[in-house]
Design an enzyme around this catalytic site. Sequence first.
Site, PDB file in Angstrom:
ATOM      1  N   CYS A 197      -0.177   3.857   2.927  1.00  0.00           N
ATOM      2  CA  CYS A 197       0.175   3.047   4.197  1.00  0.00           C
ATOM      3  C   CYS A 197       1.454   2.951   4.125  1.00  0.00           C
ATOM      4  O   CYS A 197       2.386   4.172   5.751  1.00  0.00           O
ATOM      5  CB  CYS A 197       0.236   1.916   3.937  1.00  0.00           C
ATOM      6  SG  CYS A 197      -1.597   1.068   3.994  1.00  0.00           S
ATOM      7  N   CYS A 206       0.457  -1.120   0.137  1.00  0.00           N
ATOM      8  CA  CYS A 206      -0.213   0.307   0.732  1.00  0.00           C
ATOM      9  C   CYS A 206       0.919   1.200  -0.118  1.00  0.00           C
ATOM     10  O   CYS A 206       1.491   1.603   0.856  1.00  0.00           O
ATOM     11  CB  CYS A 206      -0.889   0.258   1.137  1.00  0.00           C
ATOM     12  SG  CYS A 206      -1.595   1.588   1.460  1.00  0.00           S
TER      13      CYS A 206
END
Length: 92
Positions: free
Chosen positions: A33, A30
Amino acid sequence: MIVNMNREAFDNAMKEKNKPVLVDFWAPWCVYCRRIAPAYDKLAEELGDQLFFGKINIDEEPELAQQFGIMSIPTIILFKNGEPVKKNVGTL
């Protein structure tokens, strides 16, 4: 300090009544993230005496992600007394 949490570590943190627990649900693939990780690290450094900080890799702990309805990451949830009280999805 940030703890990489599995089910056992998560359950143990929820039993602790002396600090709220802030959990980052994330995955290594991600991009967002990874973008928020430095800010989360800084928060843990500054507020570690007030909050317990954890990270849950949703690929490794899909049951926990499902339990809390994680449909998009990053998702950060604040828990007090073992109950979710605030949820933030995505980046700001």
